[in-house]
Design a protein around this motif. Structure first.
Motif, PDB file in Angstrom:
ATOM      1  N   SER A  98     -31.622  -6.465 -14.422  1.00 10.38           N
ATOM      2  CA  SER A  98     -32.025  -7.362 -13.342  1.00 10.38           C
ATOM      3  C   SER A  98     -33.155  -8.268 -13.822  1.00 10.38           C
ATOM      4  CB  SER A  98     -32.447  -6.577 -12.104  1.00 10.38           C
ATOM      5  OG  SER A  98     -33.534  -5.738 -12.403  1.00 10.38           O
ATOM      6  N   ALA A  99     -33.368  -9.346 -13.060  1.00  7.37           N
ATOM      7  CA  ALA A  99     -34.399 -10.324 -13.418  1.00  7.37           C
ATOM      8  C   ALA A  99     -34.949 -10.967 -12.160  1.00  7.37           C
ATOM      9  CB  ALA A  99     -33.820 -11.394 -14.343  1.00  7.37           C
ATOM     10  N   SER A 114     -29.116  -9.217 -10.136  1.00  9.95           N
ATOM     11  CA  SER A 114     -28.815  -7.924 -10.739  1.00  9.95           C
ATOM     12  C   SER A 114     -27.349  -7.897 -11.168  1.00  9.95           C
ATOM     13  CB  SER A 114     -29.101  -6.816  -9.731  1.00  9.95           C
ATOM     14  OG  SER A 114     -28.739  -5.566 -10.246  1.00  9.95           O
ATOM     15  N   VAL A 115     -27.122  -7.392 -12.372  1.00  9.36           N
ATOM     16  CA  VAL A 115     -25.769  -7.315 -12.927  1.00  9.36           C
ATOM     17  C   VAL A 115     -25.513  -5.890 -13.401  1.00  9.36           C
ATOM     18  CG1 VAL A 115     -24.283  -8.094 -14.820  1.00  9.36           C
ATOM     19  CG2 VAL A 115     -25.759  -9.729 -13.666  1.00  9.36           C
ATOM     20  N   LYS A 135     -25.237  -8.961  -7.984  1.00  4.81           N
ATOM     21  CA  LYS A 135     -26.009  -9.162  -6.766  1.00  4.81           C
ATOM     22  C   LYS A 135     -26.922 -10.362  -6.969  1.00  4.81           C
ATOM     23  CE  LYS A 135     -26.211  -4.314  -5.368  1.00  4.81           C
ATOM     24  NZ  LYS A 135     -27.120  -3.181  -5.079  1.00  4.81           N
ATOM     25  N   ILE A 136     -26.859 -11.282  -6.031  1.00  2.00           N
ATOM     26  CA  ILE A 136     -27.712 -12.465  -6.072  1.00  2.00           C
ATOM     27  C   ILE A 136     -28.387 -12.584  -4.717  1.00  2.00           C
ATOM     28  CG2 ILE A 136     -27.823 -14.959  -6.400  1.00  2.00           C
ATOM     29  CD1 ILE A 136     -25.198 -14.728  -7.996  1.00  2.00           C
ATOM     30  N   ASP A 137     -29.678 -12.396  -4.699  1.00  2.00           N
ATOM     31  CA  ASP A 137     -30.480 -12.526  -3.492  1.00  2.00           C
ATOM     32  C   ASP A 137     -30.626 -14.009  -3.155  1.00  2.00           C
ATOM     33  OD1 ASP A 137     -33.327 -12.896  -2.221  1.00  2.00           O
ATOM     34  OD2 ASP A 137     -32.842 -10.773  -1.943  1.00  2.00           O
ATOM     35  N   THR A 147     -27.357  -7.975 -21.618  1.00  2.00           N
ATOM     36  CA  THR A 147     -28.279  -6.836 -21.628  1.00  2.00           C
ATOM     37  C   THR A 147     -27.630  -5.588 -21.048  1.00  2.00           C
ATOM     38  OG1 THR A 147     -30.188  -8.306 -21.443  1.00  2.00           O
ATOM     39  CG2 THR A 147     -30.519  -6.006 -20.790  1.00  2.00           C
ATOM     40  N   ALA A 148     -26.980  -5.729 -19.893  1.00  2.00           N
ATOM     41  CA  ALA A 148     -26.324  -4.581 -19.256  1.00  2.00           C
ATOM     42  C   ALA A 148     -25.191  -4.052 -20.127  1.00  2.00           C
ATOM     43  CB  ALA A 148     -25.809  -4.959 -17.870  1.00  2.00           C
TER      44      ALA A 148
END
Length: 103
Positions: free
Chosen positions: A9-10, A16-17, A29-31, A52-53
């Motif tokens: 996540s970032a 979040s991926v 997930k995209i807020d 990264t994931a």
């Protein structure tokens, strides 16, 4: 059934991926706040997080399959989609808990 996945996540968890080994997307997930990044930066962030994931999920898989993969040539491990560049592998390895490591 236990699936191996990893999450990255970032931007204070606004993006979040979660991926499977090899890079298959399990969840994105995209807020609403992340939309303020703009399309180019959001896309770049998502692609970075997928990398990264995926590196983390690949390392988890390598540890889970340690005995099976130990005797395979590197090109066969790469063909399974578990190969990584050295830097990504090192970063992912740093996140692997000791409980997953084999002595």
């Amino acid at each position: 059934m236990n699936e191996i996945t990893a999450t990255a996540s970032a931007h204070h968890d606004t993006v979040s991926v979660t991926t499977y080994p090899g890079g298959g997307l399990a969840e994105l997930k995209i807020d609403d706040h992340a939309l303020g990044l703009g399309p180019a930066r959001l896309a770049e962030t998502i692609l970075d997080l997928v990398g990264t994931a995926t590196a983390k999920a690949n390392q988890k898989t390598k540890h889970a399959l340690h005995d099976v993969l130990a005797d395979l040539p590197a090109e066969h491990v790469d063909a399974l989609g578990l190969g990584l560049d050295a830097e990504a592998a090192e970063q992912a390895e740093a996140t692997v808990p000791d409980s997953w490591r084999l002595s």
